[in-house]
Design an enzyme around this catalytic site. Structure first.
Site, PDB file in Angstrom:
ATOM      1  N   HIS A 185      10.395  -6.961  11.551  1.00  0.00           N
ATOM      2  CA  HIS A 185      11.607  -6.140  11.440  1.00  0.00           C
ATOM      3  C   HIS A 185      12.689  -6.957  10.739  1.00  0.00           C
ATOM      4  O   HIS A 185      13.618  -7.450  11.371  1.00  0.00           O
ATOM      5  CB  HIS A 185      12.091  -5.707  12.833  1.00  0.00           C
TER       6      HIS A 185
ATOM      7  N   ASN B 287       0.851  -1.195   0.000  1.00  0.00           N
ATOM      8  CA  ASN B 287       0.000   0.000   0.000  1.00  0.00           C
ATOM      9  C   ASN B 287       0.879   1.235   0.000  1.00  0.00           C
ATOM     10  O   ASN B 287       2.070   1.168   0.319  1.00  0.00           O
ATOM     11  CB  ASN B 287      -0.884   0.018   1.255  1.00  0.00           C
TER      12      ASN B 287
END
Length: 534
Positions: free
Chosen positions: A457, A119
């Protein structure tokens, strides 16, 4: 290099946005075209979905981010949905698993929770906004401390980092006091229990407008700013290939996902800043294949738990009136209540962990109303210990030219393992987590290690280094070895073992890369003149 370059940026998250902002502010003749494979979720490009007040609209925005798992949204655009199995799930709202179980899915049995967001704004539309600074061995050794401190300060400005969000919570202060009693004597000065720095702006009512890539883009998405005239953001546009001629890239081949048409966009510079899996995948698909590409994958193993706060202990430092004020403050913004979040930062050698302790009046899972500590008056804390994964060549994402993924790229296989070194640190962190929980109250969810990939992460797969020795992909200024005008960005560049949330660190690295690029563009005329007269 021309003094009025066109720069193509692949990826619209905080890192790509950092490059766009610095380049357009410092190169008055430059033009930036940013490509994003996913849709724009909010009226303001790159805004955090946490700022959406309406729960249904927020859920819809998150679904739109879920790529092959975005359900009806993909079909509404005429984009064929990937073939998937029933009962699939996402690692976190707004993300989609890489190994989602259908045709074209990645192979990640050793890293099952690997996920991504597709997105405008990337993970910056969904992140927790936690922005601790790297410390001790987390820092990159070939960047000097003085320069590094300046880069971190610049990154904080871009992300709107502040530490005031939770400082006035009496409940949060009580939790800090109890943790300080337990651990304070063991922690070095400056690295004790504290509030968590976050990216966002505190509003007059005490709520926070959370930061996304939008705050980094800043004037680039303000129609009133002259910078916006030189910035173009193309959503639902998939970069298929980085084209090159020898040691220079010439532009990108893109596919308009609305129409299915493909075209070539010429560029003087290309910056690839998608994520730690899809950036190396794009380089691989483009025939750019350094030995270290995809290797040295790291993340943060995470041990989590939930604790019911003990009334007697909390009342040593906070009153019932303080608790009522905290709950009233949080009720002002029920769509995203401001939580009291504390932390114990990474330090060496005694505390190689990054700890977050988040207050909540409810548990993140359903509790039987008859269970002990259900509806606990003083609420709960959700605690997580993040540990280091020490980089190894063997931990990697590799790509198969003979097997396409759901987008038609060489498919991914992830191989990853925790070693005795990591397991020892996990055992140590789990023991400390039990100490913390026992200091605060009673466990209602026992400490448990999350599946590999849960942290989101992901680092190291395009790591930077001092020498082109096969152990790194990029030079100290984020330029791919062997190329004069191809830069990369994101958590994938981090070469060290870290325990903290990496976004602030990656933005700092991007600031350094963007400044190097500005320096080279502005010095190009002088170099050309010198070469012509030599």
């Amino acid at each position: 290099m021309t003094t009025n370059p066109t720069i193509a940026i692949v990826g619209s998250g905080p890192i790509g946005s950092t490059y766009a902002r610095i380049l357009l502010e410092q190169l008055p003749q430059a033009r930036v075209i940013m490509f994003e494979a996913g849709p724009q979720l909010t009226d303001r490009p790159g805004e955090s979905v946490r700022n959406i007040a309406d729960p249904a609209a927020k859920a819809r925005a998150r679904e739109m981010s879920q790529g092959p798992q975005a359900g009806e949204y993909r079909e509404s655009l005429g984009i064929p949905a990937g073939t998937v199995t029933e009962g699939m799930f996402t690692a976190r709202q707004g993300t989609h698993l890489l190994d989602f179980g259908g045709t074209g899915s990645a192979h990640a049995d050793t890293f099952p929770a690997a996920a991504a967001a597709t997105n405008v704004g990337g993970q910056g539309a969904h992140w927790t906004c936690a922005t601790p600074s790297p410390a001790f061995s987390e820092r990159i050794p070939f960047i000097g401390d003085a320069e590094w401190d300046g880069l971190i300060a610049n990154a904080k400005d871009l992300l709107h980092v502040q530490s005031a969000a939770f400082a006035d919570s009496a409940v949060g202060a009580a939790v800090r006091s109890l943790l300080e009693e337990e651990f304070g004597a063991e922690l070095p000065e400056g690295y004790g229990v504290s509030t968590l720095p976050v990216a966002g702006d505190v509003q007059p009512d005490g709520s926070i407008r959370w930061a996304g890539a939008d705050v980094v883009l800043g004037p680039l998405i303000d129609p009133a700013s002259p910078l916006s005239a030189r910035f173009e953001l193309r959503d639902l546009t998939l970069v298929r290939r980085v084209e090159r001629d020898g040691d220079r890239v010439t532009g990108v081949e893109v596919e308009d996902l609305r129409t299915g048409s493909t075209s070539f966009v010429a560029a003087d510079v290309v910056v690839v800043a998608a994520d730690a899996f899809r950036s190396p995948q794009l380089l691989w698909a483009s025939g750019i294949r350094p030995r270290a590409l995809g290797h040295y994958l790291t993340e943060h193993p995470v041990v989590i738990s939930t604790v019911a706060l003990d009334a007697g202990r909390m009342q040593r430092f906070a009153t019932e009136e303080d608790l009522d004020a905290e709950l009233a403050r949080r009720a002002q913004n029920p769509a995203d209540p401001v939580a009291a979040v504390n932390r114990i930062p990474f330090s060496e050698p005694e505390h190689p962990f990054s700890v977050q302790v988040m207050y909540s009046e409810t548990t993140p899972f359903p509790m039987d109303p008859a269970a002990p500590h259900a509806n606990n008056r003083w609420g709960y804390v959700n605690m997580g210990y993040g540990m280091r994964k020490h980089p190894r060549f063997e931990d990697a994402v590799t790509f198969n030219d003979d097997e396409p993924d759901y987008r038609g790229f060489p498919n991914m296989t992830i191989r990853y393992a925790l070693t005795e070194r990591e397991n020892a640190e996990i055992d140590d962190a789990t023991a400390r987590l039990r100490r913390a929980g026992n200091a605060l109250g009673t466990f209602v969810a026992e400490p448990r290690l999350m599946p590999n990939g849960s942290s989101l992460h992901y680092q190291g797969t395009m790591r930077m280094g001092e020498a082109d020795d096969g152990t790194c992909v990029a030079d100290p200024w984020s330029r791919v070895w062997g190329f004069s005008n191809l830069f990369v960005g994101g958590n994938a560049l981090i070469p060290t073992a870290t325990a903290m949330n990496p976004t602030l660190m990656s933005v700092a690295i991007a600031v350094r890369g963007a400044r190097k690029l500005v320096e080279e563009v502005t010095s190009a005329p002088a170099r050309a003149t010198a070469e012509a007269t030599a």
